[in-house]
Scaffold this active site. Structure first.
Site, mmCIF file in Angstrom:
data_model
loop_
_atom_site.group_PDB
_atom_site.id
_atom_site.type_symbol
_atom_site.label_atom_id
_atom_site.label_comp_id
_atom_site.label_asym_id
_atom_site.label_seq_id
_atom_site.Cartn_x
_atom_site.Cartn_y
_atom_site.Cartn_z
ATOM 1 N N ASP A 1 0.747 -1.242 0.224
ATOM 2 C CA ASP A 1 -0.235 -0.062 -0.240
ATOM 3 C C ASP A 1 0.845 1.288 -0.059
ATOM 4 O O ASP A 1 1.774 1.411 0.723
ATOM 5 C CB ASP A 1 -0.872 -0.107 1.202
ATOM 6 C CG ASP A 1 -2.216 1.022 1.075
ATOM 7 O OD1 ASP A 1 -1.732 2.157 1.051
ATOM 8 O OD2 ASP A 1 -3.049 0.682 1.206
ATOM 9 N N HIS B 1 -10.308 -5.547 -2.335
ATOM 10 C CA HIS B 1 -8.768 -5.776 -2.074
ATOM 11 C C HIS B 1 -9.142 -6.244 -0.361
ATOM 12 O O HIS B 1 -9.826 -5.603 0.417
ATOM 13 C CB HIS B 1 -8.011 -4.605 -2.101
ATOM 14 C CG HIS B 1 -8.561 -3.428 -1.793
ATOM 15 N ND1 HIS B 1 -9.642 -2.650 -2.398
ATOM 16 C CD2 HIS B 1 -8.475 -2.601 -0.722
ATOM 17 C CE1 HIS B 1 -9.934 -1.630 -1.817
ATOM 18 N NE2 HIS B 1 -9.337 -1.479 -0.589
HETATM 19 P P1 AMP Z 1 -9.827 1.165 0.884
HETATM 20 O O1 AMP Z 1 -10.164 2.512 1.544
HETATM 21 O O2 AMP Z 1 -10.116 -0.096 1.492
HETATM 22 O O3 AMP Z 1 -10.542 1.401 -0.326
HETATM 23 O O4 AMP Z 1 -8.307 1.355 0.581
HETATM 24 C C1 AMP Z 1 -7.615 1.587 -0.479
HETATM 25 C C2 AMP Z 1 -6.249 1.545 -0.214
HETATM 26 O O5 AMP Z 1 -5.423 1.588 -1.430
HETATM 27 C C3 AMP Z 1 -5.607 2.724 0.607
HETATM 28 O O6 AMP Z 1 -4.992 2.118 1.731
HETATM 29 C C4 AMP Z 1 -4.549 3.391 -0.444
HETATM 30 O O7 AMP Z 1 -3.468 4.038 0.425
HETATM 31 C C5 AMP Z 1 -4.205 2.259 -1.213
HETATM 32 N N1 AMP Z 1 -3.815 2.901 -2.805
HETATM 33 C C6 AMP Z 1 -4.537 3.580 -3.421
HETATM 34 N N2 AMP Z 1 -3.608 3.605 -4.572
HETATM 35 C C7 AMP Z 1 -2.767 2.790 -4.542
HETATM 36 C C8 AMP Z 1 -1.975 2.816 -5.596
HETATM 37 N N3 AMP Z 1 -1.962 3.157 -6.744
HETATM 38 N N4 AMP Z 1 -0.828 1.904 -5.084
HETATM 39 C C9 AMP Z 1 -0.738 1.371 -3.841
HETATM 40 N N5 AMP Z 1 -1.788 1.634 -2.868
HETATM 41 C C10 AMP Z 1 -2.784 2.404 -3.449
#
Ligand code: AMP
Ligand code: ZN
Length: 136
Positions: free
Chosen positions: A32, A101
């Site tokens: 992440d 995810h």
């Molecule tokens: P959620 O709030 O459960 O939808 O989590 C989305 C997660 O994706 C968050 O913890 C973000 O930091 C992570 N995230 C979003 N875009 C990316 C990316 N391009 N690469 C890695 N992590 C990401």
């Protein structure tokens, strides 16, 4: 099926580079980029499913198997003292990317994170009522 407008579809299928720490036929696991702790990882299916309601049972089962593999890897490699598995569904639950995810979050004594909820104090009658609504 992939969704051309979905960033996690692109990452999971290698169209956008990521810090991949594990991969198998159906899943890619990446770091992440806004981590709660060192090693915070995301289990991403290579097919597009918006959330837990849409992912098929067999994919959900394999997602958990993949999560277990990665959890053991993070514990052993990073010396985690504990680990949270978090999986958000829908805006009300804090989901920000609408591609299923699982968050794998290694925990370290004194890491200062709080991935917990505020406990309620329902009466027995209130708990019984919720139970009845679910079972009816
Ligand atoms: P959620 O709030 O459960 O939808 O989590 C989305 C997660 O994706 C968050 O913890 C973000 O930091 C992570 N995230 C979003 N875009 C990316 C990316 N391009 N690469 C890695 N992590 C990401
Ligand atoms: Zn997607």
């Amino acid at each position: 099926m992939k969704d051309n407008n979905c960033i996690f579809c692109k990452i999971a299928n290698g169209d956008i580079p990521s810090r991949t720490i594990y991969e198998n036929e159906k899943f890619r696991v990446i770091l992440d980029n806004g981590p709660a702790t060192d090693g915070h990882a995301l289990v991403l299916p290579k097919e597009h499913f918006a959330n837990l309601f849409e992912i098929p049972q067999d994919w959900a089962a394999e997602a958990m198997e993949t999560a277990k593999t990665v959890a053991e890897m993070l514990r052993d490699k990073l010396g985690a003292d504990g680990l949270n598995v978090v999986q958000n569904n829908g805006e009300a639950a804090g989901q920000t990317v609408n591609h299923f995810h699982m968050h794998i979050i290694p925990r370290y004594k004194g890491d200062g994170q709080t991935i917990l909820w505020k406990p309620g104090h329902p009466s027995d009658a209130e708990l019984d009522e919720v139970c009845r609504r679910i079972l009816d």
